[in-house]
Design a protein around this motif. Sequence first.
Motif, PDB file in Angstrom:
ATOM      1  N   CYS A 129     -26.650  37.222  -8.761  1.00 57.14           N
ATOM      2  CA  CYS A 129     -27.779  36.403  -9.225  1.00 57.14           C
ATOM      3  C   CYS A 129     -27.396  34.930  -9.310  1.00 57.14           C
ATOM      4  O   CYS A 129     -28.187  34.060  -8.944  1.00 57.14           O
ATOM      5  CB  CYS A 129     -28.261  36.889 -10.591  1.00 57.14           C
ATOM      6  SG  CYS A 129     -29.100  38.472 -10.553  1.00 57.14           S
ATOM      7  N   ILE A 130     -26.196  34.645  -9.787  1.00 51.28           N
ATOM      8  CA  ILE A 130     -25.732  33.266  -9.887  1.00 51.28           C
ATOM      9  C   ILE A 130     -25.473  32.692  -8.497  1.00 51.28           C
ATOM     10  O   ILE A 130     -25.854  31.559  -8.185  1.00 51.28           O
ATOM     11  CB  ILE A 130     -24.453  33.167 -10.754  1.00 51.28           C
ATOM     12  CG1 ILE A 130     -24.742  33.615 -12.184  1.00 51.28           C
ATOM     13  CG2 ILE A 130     -23.889  31.755 -10.743  1.00 51.28           C
ATOM     14  CD1 ILE A 130     -25.797  32.819 -12.903  1.00 51.28           C
ATOM     15  N   ALA A 131     -24.838  33.485  -7.632  1.00 50.06           N
ATOM     16  CA  ALA A 131     -24.496  33.003  -6.294  1.00 50.06           C
ATOM     17  C   ALA A 131     -25.733  32.689  -5.457  1.00 50.06           C
ATOM     18  O   ALA A 131     -25.678  31.821  -4.578  1.00 50.06           O
ATOM     19  CB  ALA A 131     -23.630  34.039  -5.579  1.00 50.06           C
ATOM     20  N   LEU A 132     -26.829  33.346  -5.725  1.00 48.97           N
ATOM     21  CA  LEU A 132     -28.047  33.081  -4.955  1.00 48.97           C
ATOM     22  C   LEU A 132     -28.562  31.657  -5.157  1.00 48.97           C
ATOM     23  O   LEU A 132     -29.248  31.125  -4.300  1.00 48.97           O
ATOM     24  CB  LEU A 132     -29.140  34.092  -5.324  1.00 48.97           C
ATOM     25  CG  LEU A 132     -28.931  35.484  -4.764  1.00 48.97           C
ATOM     26  CD1 LEU A 132     -29.960  36.449  -5.353  1.00 48.97           C
ATOM     27  CD2 LEU A 132     -29.030  35.483  -3.250  1.00 48.97           C
ATOM     28  N   HIS A 133     -28.231  31.046  -6.272  1.00 49.57           N
ATOM     29  CA  HIS A 133     -28.703  29.688  -6.535  1.00 49.57           C
ATOM     30  C   HIS A 133     -27.895  28.618  -5.820  1.00 49.57           C
ATOM     31  O   HIS A 133     -28.350  27.499  -5.672  1.00 49.57           O
ATOM     32  CB  HIS A 133     -28.703  29.402  -8.038  1.00 49.57           C
ATOM     33  CG  HIS A 133     -29.877  29.980  -8.728  1.00 49.57           C
ATOM     34  ND1 HIS A 133     -31.136  29.486  -8.598  1.00 49.57           N
ATOM     35  CD2 HIS A 133     -29.984  31.058  -9.537  1.00 49.57           C
ATOM     36  CE1 HIS A 133     -31.969  30.212  -9.302  1.00 49.57           C
ATOM     37  NE2 HIS A 133     -31.296  31.180  -9.880  1.00 49.57           N
ATOM     38  N   VAL A 134     -26.684  28.950  -5.411  1.00 50.55           N
ATOM     39  CA  VAL A 134     -25.828  27.967  -4.756  1.00 50.55           C
ATOM     40  C   VAL A 134     -26.108  28.008  -3.262  1.00 50.55           C
ATOM     41  O   VAL A 134     -25.920  29.047  -2.629  1.00 50.55           O
ATOM     42  CB  VAL A 134     -24.333  28.261  -5.026  1.00 50.55           C
ATOM     43  CG1 VAL A 134     -23.448  27.239  -4.350  1.00 50.55           C
ATOM     44  CG2 VAL A 134     -24.078  28.301  -6.519  1.00 50.55           C
ATOM     45  N   PRO A 135     -26.583  26.895  -2.697  1.00 50.18           N
ATOM     46  CA  PRO A 135     -26.895  26.902  -1.266  1.00 50.18           C
ATOM     47  C   PRO A 135     -25.636  27.072  -0.423  1.00 50.18           C
ATOM     48  O   PRO A 135     -24.583  26.531  -0.749  1.00 50.18           O
ATOM     49  CB  PRO A 135     -27.543  25.536  -1.035  1.00 50.18           C
ATOM     50  CG  PRO A 135     -27.151  24.699  -2.190  1.00 50.18           C
ATOM     51  CD  PRO A 135     -26.832  25.619  -3.328  1.00 50.18           C
ATOM     52  N   ALA A 136     -25.754  27.846   0.641  1.00 49.55           N
ATOM     53  CA  ALA A 136     -24.619  28.061   1.532  1.00 49.55           C
ATOM     54  C   ALA A 136     -24.366  26.794   2.330  1.00 49.55           C
ATOM     55  O   ALA A 136     -25.307  26.091   2.706  1.00 49.55           O
ATOM     56  CB  ALA A 136     -24.918  29.222   2.475  1.00 49.55           C
ATOM     57  N   PRO A 137     -23.099  26.470   2.602  1.00 50.95           N
ATOM     58  CA  PRO A 137     -22.809  25.278   3.399  1.00 50.95           C
ATOM     59  C   PRO A 137     -23.337  25.442   4.815  1.00 50.95           C
ATOM     60  O   PRO A 137     -23.395  26.563   5.340  1.00 50.95           O
ATOM     61  CB  PRO A 137     -21.288  25.178   3.372  1.00 50.95           C
ATOM     62  CG  PRO A 137     -20.799  26.490   2.913  1.00 50.95           C
ATOM     63  CD  PRO A 137     -21.910  27.161   2.165  1.00 50.95           C
ATOM     64  N   ALA A 138     -23.723  24.328   5.426  1.00 52.48           N
ATOM     65  CA  ALA A 138     -24.280  24.366   6.777  1.00 52.48           C
ATOM     66  C   ALA A 138     -23.244  24.818   7.793  1.00 52.48           C
ATOM     67  O   ALA A 138     -23.553  25.494   8.754  1.00 52.48           O
ATOM     68  CB  ALA A 138     -24.826  22.996   7.154  1.00 52.48           C
ATOM     69  N   GLU A 139     -21.979  24.434   7.589  1.00 53.19           N
ATOM     70  CA  GLU A 139     -20.911  24.805   8.505  1.00 53.19           C
ATOM     71  C   GLU A 139     -19.911  25.693   7.775  1.00 53.19           C
ATOM     72  O   GLU A 139     -19.679  25.514   6.594  1.00 53.19           O
ATOM     73  CB  GLU A 139     -20.185  23.559   9.000  1.00 53.19           C
ATOM     74  CG  GLU A 139     -21.080  22.621   9.764  1.00 53.19           C
ATOM     75  CD  GLU A 139     -20.340  21.354  10.168  1.00 53.19           C
ATOM     76  OE1 GLU A 139     -19.097  21.342  10.107  1.00 53.19           O
ATOM     77  OE2 GLU A 139     -21.007  20.399  10.536  1.00 53.19           O
TER      78      GLU A 139
END
Length: 188
Positions: A129-139
């Motif tokens: 649930c917490i990790a879903l809020h952190v946007p994934a890096p583009a690269e």
Amino acid sequence: TAAVSRHIFLKLLRKEVMAMDNASQSSEHLQMVCAVHAALSKNLRNDGLAASILTLLAEPSSAEVMPTRRERNQLVRKIRLLLRRLFATLGASYFDGCGIVESLLSFDFNPHNWSARDEEDKGRIILECIALHVPAPAEEGGSMRGKGMKKFVKTAEASNGIPQEEVTKLKKMLVFARKLMITWCVVD
């Protein structure tokens, strides 16, 4: 009421988890979960989702046989995938991961029905649930820690043009989640 929302979410989530066994990408159950989610107030939807997720962990099926650790791991993976699909369908602005975490932490189960492994699985769901809020890096940048990660975040903010308001909002949300989890660890 909370009991009704839990019952509805539990029924729909259980059917969605069963549909995942059939290699289905998505089913109408996920759309119904999103519709119920949109119709309820923030507290009711967070409490209902959290209670139904914990019930899925505590009572994975109607079978009397206790699931093996492998089956439990598969169930947790399915719940995490379900949360990701829900997040993707609802969008970042409407999915309240911190609210779900707060609800997950507020529920207590009878110690006879809840074990240390159940608590570990609950922790994995909380982390998702917490990790879903952190946007994934583009690269893909590989694994980074400490100062290297801070440098990467600053570079990503500058290069991706992420508005400062969103960065500030994310930081506040992560601080709130960290304090919530520390409080939970100290109290329990």
